[in-house]
Design a protein around this motif. Sequence first.
Motif: not given
Length: 122
Positions: A7-35
């Motif tokens: 989530s967090g995508g959208g339209l922004v002007q050059a020089g602006g900012s956005l913050r993307l988020s991603c949540a993992a589900s369906g498994r317990g904790f223990g992932l090596f990482g995310m990207g």
Amino acid sequence: QVQLVESGGGLVQAGGSLRLSCAASGRGFGLFGMGWFRQAAGKEREFVAAATWAVPLTHSADSVKGRFTISRDTAKNTVYLQMNSLKPEDTAAYYCAAYETGRGWFLRPDYWGQGTQVTVSS
């Protein structure tokens, strides 16, 4: 099986900012990482940034260093991508990724999200 929702995508002007988020589900904790990866129209998918879970180890592509910052909340299995000083060249579909083990770190993730569009206007 791990499911990823961005989530967090959208339209922004050059020089602006956005913050993307991603949540993992369906498994317990223990992932090596995310990207994050991105794919512009008519181009191949490319790596953006990734973070390990056990320790705050991060890696990012040269094209975004100094502008994008990846962070994670291991307790929530959530990763964020803070994007500053956005350029039109950053326009792409951004995909969240998860690494079940360190085998594919950082170019070969095990799971993918559906993507969220980021468009940067001139």
